[in-house]
Design an enzyme around this catalytic site. Structure first.
Site, short mmCIF file in Angstrom:
data_model
loop_
_atom_site.label_atom_id
_atom_site.label_comp_id
_atom_site.label_asym_id
_atom_site.label_seq_id
_atom_site.Cartn_x
_atom_site.Cartn_y
_atom_site.Cartn_z
N HIS A 1 0.45 -1.21 -0.40
CA HIS A 1 0.01 -0.03 -0.42
C HIS A 1 0.24 1.50 0.13
O HIS A 1 0.36 2.90 0.08
CB HIS A 1 -1.02 0.11 1.16
CG HIS A 1 -1.97 -0.88 1.45
ND1 HIS A 1 -2.97 -1.37 -0.10
CD2 HIS A 1 -1.47 -2.15 2.21
CE1 HIS A 1 -3.45 -2.55 0.72
NE2 HIS A 1 -3.37 -3.55 1.45
N PRO B 1 -8.72 -7.83 -7.19
CA PRO B 1 -9.21 -7.69 -7.73
C PRO B 1 -9.70 -5.65 -7.12
O PRO B 1 -9.62 -4.95 -8.27
CB PRO B 1 -10.73 -7.93 -6.75
CG PRO B 1 -10.38 -9.10 -6.10
CD PRO B 1 -8.81 -9.37 -6.05
N VAL B 2 -8.73 -5.77 -5.81
CA VAL B 2 -8.64 -3.94 -5.65
C VAL B 2 -7.29 -3.82 -5.13
O VAL B 2 -7.02 -4.87 -3.75
CB VAL B 2 -10.38 -3.45 -4.63
CG1 VAL B 2 -9.93 -2.00 -3.82
CG2 VAL B 2 -11.62 -3.77 -5.02
N HIS C 1 -2.59 -3.17 7.71
CA HIS C 1 -3.95 -3.58 6.92
C HIS C 1 -4.58 -2.53 6.67
O HIS C 1 -4.30 -1.52 6.91
CB HIS C 1 -5.04 -4.23 7.43
CG HIS C 1 -5.94 -4.73 6.78
ND1 HIS C 1 -6.34 -5.47 5.41
CD2 HIS C 1 -7.64 -3.53 7.05
CE1 HIS C 1 -7.17 -5.24 5.51
NE2 HIS C 1 -8.43 -5.04 6.08
#
Length: 156
Positions: free
Chosen positions: A38, A70-71, A147
């Site tokens: 991220h 997917p994302v 996360h």
């Protein structure tokens, strides 16, 4: 005679010990995985506005191994600013846990979503830049992001 036996068994003990230690050394921590998946602090340049940014980053960060994720969202802020979110507004995570925190200010992010034609191994992503408040789950001492739970539009 005793020394000879020791010399025979010592290499076996070393190999046995390495067998136990090696898996621990190769395991990625949750905090490191968060950064790999991220964080792109340098991405707030013209490269993140490229339509191929997500295709390149998802492959480079190993997020397309075995399937097309997917994302995924990349945050384009200094790591220290994202880590500071762990000491901001405490909110409930999507999964019901209580270790999520929402940033007090908006951050530059890039959302990557698979296109309708995306099929592994040819993963294809749509790149969308946004400025939003982020929500991260935090753990550890000191508390660090582990996360990415989502983002929210500013209410202003």
């Amino acid at each position: 005679m005793g020394l000879e036996k020791s010399l025979v068994f010592f290499p076996l003990l070393v190999l046995l010990a390495l067998g136990w230690v090696q898996p621990c050394l190769g395991r990625e921590s949750s905090a490191h995985k968060f950064r790999r998946q991220h964080m792109d602090s340098e991405g707030l340049s013209s490269s993140s506005s490229s339509p191929t940014y997500c295709n390149q980053m998802m492959q480079r960060r190993k997020l397309t191994r075995g399937h097309c994720k997917p994302v995924n969202t990349f945050v384009h802020e200094p790591l220290a600013d994202v880590q500071a979110v762990c000491f901001q507004e405490n909110v409930t995570c999507k999964n019901g846990q209580t270790n999520c925190y929402r940033s007090g200010s908006s951050m530059h992010v890039t959302d990557c979503r698979t296109t309708g034609s995306s099929k592994y191994p040819n993963c294809a992503y749509r790149t969308t830049q946004k400025v939003k408040r982020i929500v991260v789950a935090c753990e550890g001492d000191p508390s660090v992001p582990v996360h990415y739970d989502g983002s929210v539009e500013d209410s202003t």
